[in-house]
Design an enzyme around this catalytic site. Structure first.
Site, PDB file in Angstrom:
ATOM      1  N   HIS A  19       0.988  -1.390  -0.055  1.00  0.00           N
ATOM      2  CA  HIS A  19       0.044   0.514  -0.113  1.00  0.00           C
ATOM      3  C   HIS A  19       0.735   1.525  -0.387  1.00  0.00           C
ATOM      4  O   HIS A  19       0.363   2.516  -0.838  1.00  0.00           O
ATOM      5  CB  HIS A  19      -0.874   0.232   1.167  1.00  0.00           C
ATOM      6  CG  HIS A  19      -2.046   0.820   1.263  1.00  0.00           C
ATOM      7  ND1 HIS A  19      -2.988   1.205   1.895  1.00  0.00           N
ATOM      8  CD2 HIS A  19      -1.679   2.253   0.492  1.00  0.00           C
ATOM      9  CE1 HIS A  19      -4.084   2.019   1.738  1.00  0.00           C
ATOM     10  NE2 HIS A  19      -3.419   3.245   0.753  1.00  0.00           N
ATOM     11  N   GLU A  59       0.739   7.940  -3.487  1.00  0.00           N
ATOM     12  CA  GLU A  59       1.386   7.397  -2.081  1.00  0.00           C
ATOM     13  C   GLU A  59       2.646   8.881  -2.303  1.00  0.00           C
ATOM     14  O   GLU A  59       3.272   9.110  -0.948  1.00  0.00           O
ATOM     15  CB  GLU A  59       1.968   5.494  -2.110  1.00  0.00           C
ATOM     16  CG  GLU A  59       0.507   5.243  -2.014  1.00  0.00           C
ATOM     17  CD  GLU A  59      -0.119   5.699  -0.412  1.00  0.00           C
ATOM     18  OE1 GLU A  59       1.392   5.075   0.411  1.00  0.00           O
ATOM     19  OE2 GLU A  59      -1.217   5.606  -1.055  1.00  0.00           O
ATOM     20  N   HIS A  72       2.086  11.160   1.224  1.00  0.00           N
ATOM     21  CA  HIS A  72       3.302  10.328   2.660  1.00  0.00           C
ATOM     22  C   HIS A  72       4.543  10.236   2.503  1.00  0.00           C
ATOM     23  O   HIS A  72       5.800  11.610   2.938  1.00  0.00           O
ATOM     24  CB  HIS A  72       3.346   8.551   2.175  1.00  0.00           C
ATOM     25  CG  HIS A  72       1.892   8.775   3.129  1.00  0.00           C
ATOM     26  ND1 HIS A  72       1.071   9.003   4.089  1.00  0.00           N
ATOM     27  CD2 HIS A  72       0.923   8.008   2.225  1.00  0.00           C
ATOM     28  CE1 HIS A  72       0.111   8.293   4.029  1.00  0.00           C
ATOM     29  NE2 HIS A  72      -0.269   7.328   2.987  1.00  0.00           N
TER      30      HIS A  72
END
Length: 417
Positions: free
Chosen positions: A91, A149, A153
């Site tokens: 993920h 992502e 992040h």
């Protein structure tokens, strides 16, 4: 990993070639100057471990702050089935505050939509190939997941800021983020951790949360966070603190920083990603022949299946859509085994390899039905560049070429999607 170690498994991209030539020229014309290897991250002491040591003004190129705890997060997607049957998928890698909070989308200037090209340009085709297999989006749009992502992040990892490189090479921070994410993923093989304790995907078996958590903690070396969706395993979060930078530091297994499991205490399902096919019926004369021919009904819909799961349908122009009403197609017999398809827009044909339905089609393509699947030129597999989203449609292709997403078309009696 950073660029302190040689890259293998891929060809050098143009940026690296130019950088290497530049470094060679400088060293050959100025022997008294020691050139710096391109893109080396700042040398850091690994004595202080994030979250275990409070922030007191440390260099955040060497001490991850405020996102001091890294969560290596993994998916188990069985509906639709995504990734290998015997592996969880990535993920992301998330920098959380040491109390469960987190920042997101920290640097709009470093938002990139071409992650694949960045990796290839850096000579990391090997990394891209691995991500294509193990870093999967359940909607079939892997590149969008990678972009998300990184932007949400990756840009919040303090030690990946561009100022933390002695000689920053464009987008090297991106490469380092995905490289480290994959490296840590390989260190925590969830499927193997669970299987070693007798916890395997099953349509009938149910498991206790304590058994699952114990198996994962034993493999990881610290407690983990397990998430469920409708009573079935769906995600695992492995928690780490870091001694040093993300690029070159030591990842230390750590207990969760406040996250809790949402799974029931017992009766947890762990569904297989794909059902085991029924054994082929045989007689003394051998296997039964494969059925090919016409649909049982002359009017119906063309439903799209991708990655083992039904996802939308074909609309009247011959394109793939995931919302709205499916087109009603009519079949017209050509031979005993073949037929043509016609929508409200006209007959359907593969023109320049792309499926189109319109009034100007002079020579409709001929299809058959093979074991319930629409077949063209002997193939039941079709292709697309990516799955459609919202009101965006996707073109269906007959041959793979550079179209990476595989599809199947199923004939269904007339109805709505």
């Amino acid at each position: 990993m950073g660029y302190l170690q040689p890259q293998t498994g891929g060809n050098l991209g143009p940026q690296k070639i130019l950088k290497a030539l530049s470094t060679w020229w400088l060293s050959s014309t100025a022997d008294d100057k020691q050139s710096t290897a391109p893109g080396v991250s700042r040398s850091c002491s690994s004595g202080e471990i994030s979250c275990q040591i409070q922030y007191h003004g440390q260099d955040t190129c060497c001490f991850n702050y405020p996102g001091g705890q890294m969560l290596q997060t993994q998916f188990w997607d069985a509906d639709p089935a995504v990734g290998p049957d015997d592996s969880w998928t990535i993920h992301g890698l998330w920098p959380d505050h040491c109390n469960g909070g987190f920042d997101q989308f920290c640097d709009p200037k470093r938002r990139y939509s071409n992650i694949s090209l960045i990796l290839v340009d850096a000579g990391r085709a090997d990394l891209l190939q691995y991500m294509t297999e193990f870093w999967k989006d359940y909607k079939g749009d892997d590149s969008h997941l990678w972009q998300h992502e990184w932007e949400k992040h990756g840009t919040c990892v303090s030690t990946l800021e561009t100022r933390c490189y002695e000689d920053y090479q464009p987008q090297q921070d991106v490469v380092d983020y995905f490289d480290k994410s994959v490296e840590i993923f390989k260190q925590v093989p969830s499927y193997e951790f669970l299987a070693a304790n007798g916890i395997l995907p099953s349509h009938t078996q149910r498991y206790a949360l304590t058994d699952i958590e114990s198996a994962l903690e034993s493999g990881h070396g610290a407690p983990v966070t397990v998430h469920c969706r409708q009573g079935a395993l769906s995600e695992i979060w492995y928690h780490f603190n870091i001694a040093g930078s993300l690029q070159t530091g030591r990842f230390v297994p750590a207990p969760p920083d406040g996250q809790k499991s949402n799974c029931p205490k017992s009766g947890i399902r762990y569904p297989p990603k794909r059902s085991t096919p029924e054994p082929t019926k045989t007689t003394s004369r051998g296997s039964e022949p494969t059925h090919t021919g016409h649909p049982k009904t002359q009017r119906g819909n063309l439903m799209v299946s991708s990655l083992g799961h039904r996802r939308g349908c074909i609309i009247s122009y011959g394109t793939w859509f995931t919302s709205g009403t499916c087109a009603t197609f009519r079949t017209q017999k050509v031979t005993d085994n073949t037929f043509t398809l016609k929508s409200s827009k006209g007959f359907c044909a593969f023109e320049d390899d792309a499926l189109r339905c319109h009034s100007h089609v002079n020579k409709p393509s001929e299809f058959t039905i093979t074991e319930g699947k629409v077949s063209y030129a002997g193939n039941t597999t079709f292709y697309a560049d990516k799955a459609p989203k919202g009101h965006v449609q996707s073109i269906i292709y007959a041959s793979q070429a550079e179209h990476l997403l595989e599809l199947e078309l199923e004939w269904s009696p007339k109805g709505s999607f």
